[in-house]
Design a protein around this motif. Structure first.
Motif, PDB file in Angstrom:
ATOM      1  N   LYS A 210      11.082 -11.590 -16.059  1.00  0.00           N
ATOM      2  CA  LYS A 210      10.801 -11.529 -14.619  1.00  0.00           C
ATOM      3  C   LYS A 210      10.923 -10.124 -14.048  1.00  0.00           C
ATOM      4  N   SER A 211      11.742  -9.283 -14.682  1.00  0.00           N
ATOM      5  CA  SER A 211      11.926  -7.923 -14.166  1.00  0.00           C
ATOM      6  C   SER A 211      10.630  -7.121 -14.194  1.00  0.00           C
ATOM      7  N   PHE A 212       9.671  -7.555 -15.027  1.00  0.00           N
ATOM      8  CA  PHE A 212       8.424  -6.806 -15.167  1.00  0.00           C
ATOM      9  C   PHE A 212       7.236  -7.529 -14.526  1.00  0.00           C
ATOM     10  N   ALA A 213       7.533  -8.545 -13.742  1.00  0.00           N
ATOM     11  CA  ALA A 213       6.468  -9.219 -13.000  1.00  0.00           C
ATOM     12  C   ALA A 213       5.982  -8.311 -11.878  1.00  0.00           C
ATOM     13  N   THR A 214       4.738  -8.496 -11.464  1.00  0.00           N
ATOM     14  CA  THR A 214       4.239  -7.777 -10.287  1.00  0.00           C
ATOM     15  C   THR A 214       5.073  -8.213  -9.093  1.00  0.00           C
ATOM     16  N   GLN A 215       5.629  -7.259  -8.375  1.00  0.00           N
ATOM     17  CA  GLN A 215       6.579  -7.589  -7.317  1.00  0.00           C
ATOM     18  C   GLN A 215       6.628  -6.504  -6.248  1.00  0.00           C
ATOM     19  N   PRO A 216       7.137  -6.858  -5.068  1.00  0.00           N
ATOM     20  CA  PRO A 216       7.193  -5.877  -3.979  1.00  0.00           C
ATOM     21  C   PRO A 216       8.357  -4.907  -4.103  1.00  0.00           C
ATOM     22  N   GLN A 217       8.173  -3.750  -3.514  1.00  0.00           N
ATOM     23  CA  GLN A 217       9.264  -2.811  -3.282  1.00  0.00           C
ATOM     24  C   GLN A 217       9.536  -2.788  -1.780  1.00  0.00           C
ATOM     25  N   TYR A 218      10.798  -2.743  -1.427  1.00  0.00           N
ATOM     26  CA  TYR A 218      11.222  -2.969  -0.041  1.00  0.00           C
ATOM     27  C   TYR A 218      11.813  -1.722   0.612  1.00  0.00           C
ATOM     28  N   LEU A 219      11.811  -1.744   1.929  1.00  0.00           N
ATOM     29  CA  LEU A 219      12.653  -0.851   2.705  1.00  0.00           C
ATOM     30  C   LEU A 219      14.034  -1.484   2.728  1.00  0.00           C
ATOM     31  N   VAL A 220      15.069  -0.725   2.340  1.00  0.00           N
ATOM     32  CA  VAL A 220      16.421  -1.290   2.277  1.00  0.00           C
ATOM     33  C   VAL A 220      17.372  -0.486   3.148  1.00  0.00           C
ATOM     34  N   PHE A 221      18.436  -1.160   3.587  1.00  0.00           N
ATOM     35  CA  PHE A 221      19.419  -0.558   4.480  1.00  0.00           C
ATOM     36  C   PHE A 221      20.817  -0.698   3.889  1.00  0.00           C
ATOM     37  N   SER A 222      21.650   0.277   4.152  1.00  0.00           N
ATOM     38  CA  SER A 222      23.063   0.128   3.828  1.00  0.00           C
ATOM     39  C   SER A 222      23.614  -1.055   4.623  1.00  0.00           C
ATOM     40  N   LYS A 223      24.534  -1.789   4.035  1.00  0.00           N
ATOM     41  CA  LYS A 223      25.154  -2.909   4.736  1.00  0.00           C
ATOM     42  C   LYS A 223      25.990  -2.444   5.931  1.00  0.00           C
ATOM     43  N   LYS A 224      26.195  -1.147   6.039  1.00  0.00           N
ATOM     44  CA  LYS A 224      26.950  -0.604   7.166  1.00  0.00           C
ATOM     45  C   LYS A 224      26.064  -0.342   8.391  1.00  0.00           C
ATOM     46  N   VAL A 225      24.745  -0.466   8.226  1.00  0.00           N
ATOM     47  CA  VAL A 225      23.823  -0.284   9.348  1.00  0.00           C
ATOM     48  C   VAL A 225      23.852  -1.550  10.206  1.00  0.00           C
ATOM     49  N   PRO A 226      24.008  -1.416  11.536  1.00  0.00           N
ATOM     50  CA  PRO A 226      24.063  -2.599  12.403  1.00  0.00           C
ATOM     51  C   PRO A 226      22.817  -3.470  12.293  1.00  0.00           C
ATOM     52  N   ALA A 227      23.020  -4.773  12.401  1.00  0.00           N
ATOM     53  CA  ALA A 227      21.904  -5.721  12.285  1.00  0.00           C
ATOM     54  C   ALA A 227      20.829  -5.450  13.329  1.00  0.00           C
ATOM     55  N   ASN A 245      -0.503   0.238   5.333  1.00  0.00           N
ATOM     56  CA  ASN A 245      -1.421  -0.072   4.234  1.00  0.00           C
ATOM     57  C   ASN A 245      -2.421   1.054   4.006  1.00  0.00           C
ATOM     58  N   GLU A 246      -2.844   1.701   5.076  1.00  0.00           N
ATOM     59  CA  GLU A 246      -3.748   2.851   4.938  1.00  0.00           C
ATOM     60  C   GLU A 246      -3.055   3.999   4.197  1.00  0.00           C
ATOM     61  N   ILE A 247      -1.779   4.205   4.475  1.00  0.00           N
ATOM     62  CA  ILE A 247      -1.006   5.236   3.767  1.00  0.00           C
ATOM     63  C   ILE A 247      -0.951   4.907   2.272  1.00  0.00           C
ATOM     64  N   LEU A 248      -0.697   3.637   1.947  1.00  0.00           N
ATOM     65  CA  LEU A 248      -0.632   3.226   0.537  1.00  0.00           C
ATOM     66  C   LEU A 248      -1.951   3.502  -0.175  1.00  0.00           C
ATOM     67  N   ARG A 249      -3.045   3.139   0.465  1.00  0.00           N
ATOM     68  CA  ARG A 249      -4.354   3.354  -0.160  1.00  0.00           C
ATOM     69  C   ARG A 249      -4.643   4.847  -0.376  1.00  0.00           C
ATOM     70  N   LYS A 250      -4.163   5.660   0.523  1.00  0.00           N
ATOM     71  CA  LYS A 250      -4.344   7.112   0.400  1.00  0.00           C
ATOM     72  C   LYS A 250      -3.768   7.630  -0.925  1.00  0.00           C
ATOM     73  N   TYR A 251      -2.667   7.032  -1.369  1.00  0.00           N
ATOM     74  CA  TYR A 251      -1.996   7.485  -2.591  1.00  0.00           C
ATOM     75  C   TYR A 251      -2.287   6.565  -3.791  1.00  0.00           C
ATOM     76  N   GLY A 252      -3.200   5.617  -3.630  1.00  0.00           N
ATOM     77  CA  GLY A 252      -3.531   4.736  -4.737  1.00  0.00           C
ATOM     78  C   GLY A 252      -2.629   3.542  -4.878  1.00  0.00           C
ATOM     79  N   GLY A 253      -1.827   3.262  -3.862  1.00  0.00           N
ATOM     80  CA  GLY A 253      -0.916   2.120  -3.916  1.00  0.00           C
ATOM     81  C   GLY A 253      -1.575   0.836  -3.456  1.00  0.00           C
ATOM     82  N   THR A 254      -0.877  -0.292  -3.663  1.00  0.00           N
ATOM     83  CA  THR A 254      -1.390  -1.588  -3.242  1.00  0.00           C
ATOM     84  C   THR A 254      -0.349  -2.308  -2.404  1.00  0.00           C
ATOM     85  N   THR A 255      -0.823  -3.163  -1.521  1.00  0.00           N
ATOM     86  CA  THR A 255       0.072  -3.888  -0.611  1.00  0.00           C
ATOM     87  C   THR A 255       0.561  -5.176  -1.242  1.00  0.00           C
TER      88      THR A 255
END
Length: 255
Positions: A210-227, A245-255
């Motif tokens: 499963k670690s090598f399945a196609t999957q998203p990459q996220y924006l993440v926050f420290s748990k110390k950042v207020p909700a 999404n336009e930025i991603l396409r500029k660099y060859g990325g996918t959504t």
């Protein structure tokens, strides 16, 4: 009366100034083109930098960082301790969920396999590479999730590479049989003229890992950042998804 008006004016001024105070978020840069790139003049660019700039121009948010690369492990430690508030582009796994709050997905990645152009390729799946033992060593970038997953899957791993370019140099020199990393990083690097006719991508079966399945990459926050801050930034990502999404396409990325 004049005194009361003065106080009222000051109150409105203070309230306005407070309302205009931006959300400031500290972040770190990882040596991982095209998400992060720093040139010889210390100017930062890349997918994540462009996303940060977009949110800064559209919302009352500011991202601060030093124009230097940190190792993946150091970035994780900073998110855990709160020395950094946010990071762009993490795969979700159990270990990282213990130290970070996962926000909105930003992009999707897969994991191609790169070999030298003259490799006769006598493997087609994960178990084949494992059986090859020292003839099936896989190169990975040190400290990143995919490299750790390779070792957990039973592969013999050379994790001495610091980035994609370094890994390709090791592969060219015969320091490994294959190189596994995200399609975003590999595709970006292989388009450069210096790699022409040196490498090829091969079909590969990860046999359900499963670690090598196609999957998203996220924006993440420290748990110390207020909700409240997390919610505001996530809402901004959703609001400007089309432009991201336009930025991603500029660099060859996918959504």
């Amino acid at each position: 009366m004049k005194y009361a008006i003065t106080l009222l004016t000051m109150s409105f001024s203070c309230a306005f100034a407070w309302a205009q105070t931006p959300i400031e978020l500290k972040t770190d840069l990882q040596d991982n083109a095209p998400k992060f790139m720093v040139d010889s003049t210390k100017k930062a660019s890349g997918i994540c930098i462009d996303i940060f700039k977009l949110l800064e121009t559209k919302e009352n948010i500011r991202f601060t960082f030093s124009p230097v690369y940190l190792a993946a492990k150091a970035i994780e430690e900073n998110i855990k301790s709160g020395a950094a508030d946010v990071h762009c582009g993490w795969i979700k796994n159990d270990a990282r969920m213990q130290i970070a709050t996962f926000g909105e997905p930003l992009l999707t990645v897969s994991y191609p396999v790169v070999v030298r152009a003259n490799d006769k390729v006598n493997f087609a799946a994960l178990s084949d590479l494992i059986k090859l033992e020292d003839l099936g060593i896989v190169i990975g970038v040190r400290g990143v999730g995919s490299t750790n997953a390779m070792a957990r899957a039973g592969l013999r791993v050379n994790d001495s590479a610091t980035d994609t370019a370094d890994a390709l140099k090791l592969l060219e020199a015969g320091r490994g049989r294959a190189f596994i990393y995200t399609n975003l990083a590999i595709d970006y690097e292989l388009q450069k003229p210096e790699y022409k006719n040196k490498f090829k991508l091969v079909k590969f079966d990860y046999e359900g890992e499963k670690s090598f399945a196609t999957q998203p990459q996220y924006l993440v926050f420290s748990k110390k950042v207020p909700a409240e801050t997390v919610n505001k930034v996530n809402a901004a990502v959703v609001k400007y998804r089309g432009e991201i999404n336009e930025i991603l396409r500029k660099y060859g990325g996918t959504t």
